[in-house]
Motif scaffolding. Structure first.
Motif, PDB file in Angstrom:
ATOM      1  N   GLU A   1       6.801  62.075  38.992  1.00  0.00           N
ATOM      2  CA  GLU A   1       6.596  63.358  38.117  1.00  0.00           C
ATOM      3  C   GLU A   1       7.161  63.617  36.957  1.00  0.00           C
ATOM      4  O   GLU A   1       7.626  64.573  36.426  1.00  0.00           O
ATOM      5  CB  GLU A   1       6.687  64.380  39.222  1.00  0.00           C
ATOM      6  CG  GLU A   1       5.569  64.513  40.277  1.00  0.00           C
ATOM      7  CD  GLU A   1       5.994  65.841  41.141  1.00  0.00           C
ATOM      8  OE1 GLU A   1       6.874  66.708  40.881  1.00  0.00           O
ATOM      9  OE2 GLU A   1       5.261  66.167  42.112  1.00  0.00           O
ATOM     10  N   GLY A   2       7.837  62.372  36.383  1.00  0.00           N
ATOM     11  CA  GLY A   2       8.664  62.403  35.000  1.00  0.00           C
ATOM     12  C   GLY A   2       7.916  62.460  33.867  1.00  0.00           C
ATOM     13  O   GLY A   2       6.806  62.678  33.832  1.00  0.00           O
ATOM     14  N   VAL A   3       8.358  61.734  32.797  1.00  0.00           N
ATOM     15  CA  VAL A   3       7.704  61.747  31.609  1.00  0.00           C
ATOM     16  C   VAL A   3       6.843  60.772  31.538  1.00  0.00           C
ATOM     17  O   VAL A   3       6.959  59.789  32.322  1.00  0.00           O
ATOM     18  CB  VAL A   3       8.879  61.444  30.394  1.00  0.00           C
ATOM     19  CG1 VAL A   3       8.091  61.129  29.055  1.00  0.00           C
ATOM     20  CG2 VAL A   3      10.120  62.207  30.235  1.00  0.00           C
ATOM     21  N   HIS A   4       5.666  61.187  31.032  1.00  0.00           N
ATOM     22  CA  HIS A   4       4.266  60.338  31.274  1.00  0.00           C
ATOM     23  C   HIS A   4       4.437  59.097  30.153  1.00  0.00           C
ATOM     24  O   HIS A   4       4.009  59.116  29.150  1.00  0.00           O
ATOM     25  CB  HIS A   4       3.168  61.167  30.845  1.00  0.00           C
ATOM     26  CG  HIS A   4       1.750  60.385  31.155  1.00  0.00           C
ATOM     27  ND1 HIS A   4       1.462  60.168  32.277  1.00  0.00           N
ATOM     28  CD2 HIS A   4       0.815  59.832  30.428  1.00  0.00           C
ATOM     29  CE1 HIS A   4       0.334  59.500  32.619  1.00  0.00           C
ATOM     30  NE2 HIS A   4       0.035  59.514  31.246  1.00  0.00           N
ATOM     31  N   SER A   5       5.435  58.401  30.821  1.00  0.00           N
ATOM     32  CA  SER A   5       5.665  57.078  29.458  1.00  0.00           C
ATOM     33  C   SER A   5       5.997  55.675  30.795  1.00  0.00           C
ATOM     34  O   SER A   5       6.665  56.057  31.562  1.00  0.00           O
ATOM     35  CB  SER A   5       6.859  57.291  28.892  1.00  0.00           C
ATOM     36  OG  SER A   5       7.357  56.106  28.262  1.00  0.00           O
TER      37      SER A   5
ATOM     38  N   ALA B   1       8.868  55.418  33.346  1.00  0.00           N
ATOM     39  CA  ALA B   1       8.765  55.253  34.715  1.00  0.00           C
ATOM     40  C   ALA B   1       9.409  54.125  35.176  1.00  0.00           C
ATOM     41  O   ALA B   1       9.728  53.648  36.275  1.00  0.00           O
ATOM     42  CB  ALA B   1       7.262  55.181  35.003  1.00  0.00           C
ATOM     43  N   LYS B   2       9.393  52.808  34.250  1.00  0.00           N
ATOM     44  CA  LYS B   2      10.007  51.729  34.630  1.00  0.00           C
ATOM     45  C   LYS B   2      11.621  51.907  35.083  1.00  0.00           C
ATOM     46  O   LYS B   2      11.900  51.184  35.996  1.00  0.00           O
ATOM     47  CB  LYS B   2      10.011  50.708  33.319  1.00  0.00           C
ATOM     48  CG  LYS B   2      10.572  49.612  33.506  1.00  0.00           C
ATOM     49  CD  LYS B   2       9.936  48.583  34.631  1.00  0.00           C
ATOM     50  CE  LYS B   2      10.756  47.111  34.650  1.00  0.00           C
ATOM     51  NZ  LYS B   2       9.917  45.913  35.482  1.00  0.00           N
TER      52      LYS B   2
ATOM     53  N   LEU C   1      12.883  54.088  36.620  1.00  0.00           N
ATOM     54  CA  LEU C   1      12.964  54.825  38.049  1.00  0.00           C
ATOM     55  C   LEU C   1      12.300  53.832  38.956  1.00  0.00           C
ATOM     56  O   LEU C   1      11.293  53.803  39.403  1.00  0.00           O
ATOM     57  CB  LEU C   1      12.048  55.994  38.153  1.00  0.00           C
ATOM     58  CG  LEU C   1      12.212  57.143  39.213  1.00  0.00           C
ATOM     59  CD1 LEU C   1      13.623  57.554  39.297  1.00  0.00           C
ATOM     60  CD2 LEU C   1      11.217  58.059  39.165  1.00  0.00           C
ATOM     61  N   PHE C   2      13.349  52.944  39.460  1.00  0.00           N
ATOM     62  CA  PHE C   2      13.014  52.028  40.419  1.00  0.00           C
ATOM     63  C   PHE C   2      11.786  51.209  40.174  1.00  0.00           C
ATOM     64  O   PHE C   2      11.220  50.735  41.010  1.00  0.00           O
ATOM     65  CB  PHE C   2      12.764  52.787  42.051  1.00  0.00           C
ATOM     66  CG  PHE C   2      13.957  53.733  42.170  1.00  0.00           C
ATOM     67  CD1 PHE C   2      15.177  52.994  42.984  1.00  0.00           C
ATOM     68  CD2 PHE C   2      13.837  54.748  42.141  1.00  0.00           C
ATOM     69  CE1 PHE C   2      16.236  53.825  43.066  1.00  0.00           C
ATOM     70  CE2 PHE C   2      14.849  55.835  42.392  1.00  0.00           C
ATOM     71  CZ  PHE C   2      16.071  55.170  42.829  1.00  0.00           C
ATOM     72  N   GLY C   3      11.594  50.814  38.783  1.00  0.00           N
ATOM     73  CA  GLY C   3      10.616  49.877  38.523  1.00  0.00           C
ATOM     74  C   GLY C   3       9.248  50.561  38.510  1.00  0.00           C
ATOM     75  O   GLY C   3       8.379  49.812  38.378  1.00  0.00           O
ATOM     76  N   GLY C   4       9.046  51.755  38.379  1.00  0.00           N
ATOM     77  CA  GLY C   4       7.728  52.189  38.526  1.00  0.00           C
ATOM     78  C   GLY C   4       7.219  52.785  39.999  1.00  0.00           C
ATOM     79  O   GLY C   4       7.893  52.366  40.882  1.00  0.00           O
ATOM     80  N   ALA C   5       6.208  53.717  39.733  1.00  0.00           N
ATOM     81  CA  ALA C   5       5.737  54.336  40.867  1.00  0.00           C
ATOM     82  C   ALA C   5       4.953  53.383  42.068  1.00  0.00           C
ATOM     83  O   ALA C   5       4.677  53.466  42.914  1.00  0.00           O
ATOM     84  CB  ALA C   5       4.753  55.389  40.674  1.00  0.00           C
ATOM     85  N   GLY C   6       4.220  52.009  41.165  1.00  0.00           N
ATOM     86  CA  GLY C   6       3.051  51.395  42.070  1.00  0.00           C
ATOM     87  C   GLY C   6       4.056  50.436  42.741  1.00  0.00           C
ATOM     88  O   GLY C   6       4.964  50.232  42.969  1.00  0.00           O
ATOM     89  N   ALA C   7       3.300  50.247  43.807  1.00  0.00           N
ATOM     90  CA  ALA C   7       3.733  49.058  44.741  1.00  0.00           C
ATOM     91  C   ALA C   7       4.146  47.904  44.442  1.00  0.00           C
ATOM     92  O   ALA C   7       5.157  47.308  45.198  1.00  0.00           O
ATOM     93  CB  ALA C   7       2.624  49.138  46.148  1.00  0.00           C
ATOM     94  N   CYS C   8       3.419  47.525  43.341  1.00  0.00           N
ATOM     95  CA  CYS C   8       3.707  45.988  42.779  1.00  0.00           C
ATOM     96  C   CYS C   8       4.611  46.371  41.552  1.00  0.00           C
ATOM     97  O   CYS C   8       4.277  47.123  40.799  1.00  0.00           O
ATOM     98  CB  CYS C   8       2.248  45.400  42.119  1.00  0.00           C
ATOM     99  SG  CYS C   8       2.784  43.959  41.536  1.00  0.00           S
ATOM    100  N   ALA C   9       5.777  45.805  41.650  1.00  0.00           N
ATOM    101  CA  ALA C   9       6.795  46.040  40.505  1.00  0.00           C
ATOM    102  C   ALA C   9       6.416  45.418  39.347  1.00  0.00           C
ATOM    103  O   ALA C   9       7.118  45.445  38.275  1.00  0.00           O
ATOM    104  CB  ALA C   9       8.322  45.688  41.126  1.00  0.00           C
ATOM    105  N   PHE C  10       5.385  44.402  39.390  1.00  0.00           N
ATOM    106  CA  PHE C  10       4.890  43.493  38.472  1.00  0.00           C
ATOM    107  C   PHE C  10       3.739  44.044  37.693  1.00  0.00           C
ATOM    108  O   PHE C  10       3.473  43.612  36.696  1.00  0.00           O
ATOM    109  CB  PHE C  10       4.606  41.933  38.813  1.00  0.00           C
ATOM    110  CG  PHE C  10       6.057  41.462  39.147  1.00  0.00           C
ATOM    111  CD1 PHE C  10       6.744  40.664  38.662  1.00  0.00           C
ATOM    112  CD2 PHE C  10       6.009  41.421  40.804  1.00  0.00           C
ATOM    113  CE1 PHE C  10       7.854  39.881  39.247  1.00  0.00           C
ATOM    114  CE2 PHE C  10       7.298  40.729  41.177  1.00  0.00           C
ATOM    115  CZ  PHE C  10       7.946  39.875  40.476  1.00  0.00           C
ATOM    116  N   GLY C  11       3.344  45.001  37.956  1.00  0.00           N
ATOM    117  CA  GLY C  11       1.996  45.487  37.761  1.00  0.00           C
ATOM    118  C   GLY C  11       1.771  46.443  36.456  1.00  0.00           C
ATOM    119  O   GLY C  11       2.948  46.947  35.869  1.00  0.00           O
TER     120      GLY C  11
END
Length: 266
Positions: free
Chosen positions: A120-124, A128-129, A131-141
């Protein structure tokens, strides 16, 4: 003499002296501009993307004008037309320009992968990166927040099903999106290349499938079935040689996860 009038006269005299000094300095210390520079700069599109290897269009134009750079075909966004115009100004033969296009090496749509947290942070993507590499399950995606969309001068990128998608017809191959992507899932490839490994996850097998059903598992099947020997493996990811690939689709048909795909397919 009235002190106020004296002060005004003094300021005027100082202003006149300073003006004369500035005029003399601008004349004596002026840096002469190569007359070729403005003519060459006029030929360039002004994208200032740096794809030519110089700091924007001005840098490339200055290098050409001074003779430091001989190649007139380095402007990818300008294409062959730009190369011909620049060559005409310089009085040399124009070199051929290989058309390039941005490709998103990620097929992890909302249907193929999932989020591991609610961001729920800045839409960027860059934010997002962090914050723990982003919200997605895949850290590479693909992070899907559209940093690439915001920097594209041609509006050639959109976010669809959580993944960036490039309009190949509108893309000029400037590379600004590639630089803006914090996960480096966007690459600039020859436009003639028809098949890509739509995955950037350097893990293999179960580690990939646990986070994305469209990921490359490094099975090497595509490289084995390619009749032209156009595919090699690099850290479990398939690399396609556009000089050898004929676009036959054998690798696409035999890929168990569907990560090998034609450019038109998400």
């Amino acid at each position: 003499m009235n002190p106020i009038l004296f002060a005004v006269i003094l300021v005027v005299i100082i202003a006149i002296i300073c003006s004369v000094m500035l005029v003399i300095a601008s004349t004596v210390m002026a840096v002469k501009e190569d007359p070729m520079f403005p003519a060459i700069r006029e030929c360039l599109p002004g994208a200032n993307c740096g794809a030519c290897g110089y700091a924007g269009c001005d840098g490339y134009a200055k290098a050409l004008a001074s003779g430091e750079e001989k190649r007139t075909n380095l402007c990818v966004p300008g294409g062959a037309g730009c190369a011909v115009q620049v060559a005409g100004v310089l009085g040399v033969e124009a070199g051929s320009v290989e058309e390039r296009v941005a490709v998103v090496c990620c097929g992890g749509t909302c249907e193929k992968t999932q989020a591991r947290m609610n961001y729920e942070g800045v839409h960027s993507c860059a934010a997002a990166k962090l914050l723990f590499g982003g919200a997605g399950a895949c850290a590479f995606g693909c992070l899907g927040n559209g940093d690439c969309v915001s920097v594209c001068p041609q509006q050639a990128i959109r976010i669809e099903k959580g993944v960036a998608v490039v309009d190949r017809d509108a893309c000029i191959g400037c590379g600004l999106c590639e630089k803006a992507c914090p996960n480096h899932v966007i690459g600039i490839f020859p436009k003639k290349q028809k098949v890509f490994d739509r995955c950037s996850n350097y893990n293999r097998g179960k580690a990939v499938m646990d986070v994305c059903k469209a990921g490359c598992i490094g099975c090497t099947k595509c490289s084995k079935v390619c009749p032209e020997g156009a595919i090699t493996m690099d850290h479990c990811l398939a690399q396609v040689n556009p000089m050898k690939c004929t676009g036959c689709g054998t690798c696409v048909e035999n890929c168990p996860t569907g990560c090998m795909s034609f450019t038109e397919k998400l």
